[in-house]
Design a protein around this motif. Sequence first.
Motif, mmCIF file in Angstrom:
data_model
loop_
_atom_site.group_PDB
_atom_site.id
_atom_site.type_symbol
_atom_site.label_atom_id
_atom_site.label_comp_id
_atom_site.label_asym_id
_atom_site.label_seq_id
_atom_site.Cartn_x
_atom_site.Cartn_y
_atom_site.Cartn_z
ATOM 1 N N THR A 155 0.886 -1.208 -0.058
ATOM 2 C CA THR A 155 -0.056 0.003 0.087
ATOM 3 C C THR A 155 0.862 1.178 -0.143
ATOM 4 N N ALA A 156 2.282 1.007 0.032
ATOM 5 C CA ALA A 156 3.168 2.314 0.181
ATOM 6 C C ALA A 156 2.920 3.349 -0.862
ATOM 7 N N PRO A 157 2.798 2.933 -2.128
ATOM 8 C CA PRO A 157 2.960 4.237 -3.246
ATOM 9 C C PRO A 157 1.562 4.612 -3.242
ATOM 10 N N GLY A 206 -0.985 4.468 -0.981
ATOM 11 C CA GLY A 206 -1.210 5.031 0.184
ATOM 12 C C GLY A 206 -1.059 6.559 0.418
ATOM 13 N N SER A 207 0.273 6.904 -0.279
ATOM 14 C CA SER A 207 0.723 8.181 -0.068
ATOM 15 C C SER A 207 0.070 8.969 -1.127
ATOM 16 N N GLY A 208 -0.325 8.408 -2.370
ATOM 17 C CA GLY A 208 -0.874 9.239 -3.263
ATOM 18 C C GLY A 208 -2.459 9.368 -2.912
ATOM 19 N N ARG A 246 -3.322 9.801 0.356
ATOM 20 C CA ARG A 246 -3.184 11.089 0.996
ATOM 21 C C ARG A 246 -3.193 12.455 0.735
ATOM 22 N N TRP A 247 -2.547 12.487 -0.243
ATOM 23 C CA TRP A 247 -2.321 13.586 -1.080
ATOM 24 C C TRP A 247 -3.583 13.995 -1.679
ATOM 25 N N LEU A 269 -7.206 11.005 7.781
ATOM 26 C CA LEU A 269 -5.946 11.323 7.359
ATOM 27 C C LEU A 269 -5.086 11.242 8.752
ATOM 28 N N ARG A 293 -1.923 8.017 10.442
ATOM 29 C CA ARG A 293 -0.567 8.361 10.258
ATOM 30 C C ARG A 293 0.385 7.276 11.067
ATOM 31 N N THR A 301 -4.034 1.048 8.509
ATOM 32 C CA THR A 301 -4.053 1.952 7.591
ATOM 33 C C THR A 301 -4.760 1.865 6.201
ATOM 34 N N SER A 302 -4.323 0.602 5.865
ATOM 35 C CA SER A 302 -5.155 0.136 4.325
ATOM 36 C C SER A 302 -6.908 0.223 4.510
#
Length: 327
Positions: free
Chosen positions: A96-98, A100-102, A104-105, A165, A169, A176-177
């Motif tokens: 989920t890292a890439p 998940g960051s997108g 959040r933005w 959000l 964190r 988180t997912s």
Amino acid sequence: GPPWFYLPWVVVLLLPWSLFLPVAVARLRLWRLPVWREAAGPADLPLLASLWLVVIVAFFSAAATKLPGYILPAVPGGLLLVGLMFMPFSTAPGSTAPFGSGLRWSAAVNALLLALAALAAVLAPRWIGGDPAYPHFAAAIQASPLPLLLAIPLALAALALVMQLLSTRRVDAATTSDGLSRLWVPNAAAFAAVLALVVPVLTPLLDRERLLPIRELARLAAREARSDEPLVVVGYKRYSVVYYSGRPALFVSSASGARRALTGRDKDHVPPTISGSKCPSVLLLGSDPELLEFGIGPGDATLLGRRDSHQLLRLPVERLRQIARQS
């Protein structure tokens, strides 16, 4: 229009879901060749949705004539693509890292736009300019609870997104997912609240301030019309006049256009009952500014009725010819 004409319209028509569209497309990894080589299956539904969106937008982008409404058939594809993205993510480490960051933005921008929209809902009614055709509309909006009814759901949705959000964190990957997969909830709840709170108040207000004057004058025209007397609607094409008056109407913007129609010079676009009329007068319906631009002055016509800034007049055909010659 330019080839990129529809790109801003895709963003506007899909708001707020268009904010998540780049992440929804990126997670498909369409640049990887194996994605296109795999056998078709239920997991290809996001791919179908992306093709649905892209093909329609690309097709109309290649056309010489472009209008925003042309790409409306692409909207369901974009909504489906974003909706499928909000299915629970895999909890495998790093999966989920890439994205998940997108997300959040995207959600941060979403919350900012919702907050700005809530602020605009409160302040905008004070900036509404007066419409000469509907002089009381702006005051009616300001006096109604509509600004607050619209602002409160938008502000609460923005606050809910911020809280979501913040809650994702410093937690484990599974939590988180799960939290990110629910980012759609505040937007959906705000939309439902607007439908439930704003629409029931806005609909009668619009009817009272913008539709009722025209409806009443159209019915008055049906009662006051003489035998074979044409009904001419000046300026804006208010097609509801035909329904409420129960008679054909001629829509014109100038006296010369009305004269050509009434004298039979424009038979292709005028009902025969109007172009062939022998009545010595016509009924004119329009707002004060439109009638003034048409050339109607004091004493030119007989006032049959007035609703706010709209009038129903009886104008002699001879006077109409004089106005047409002067224009």
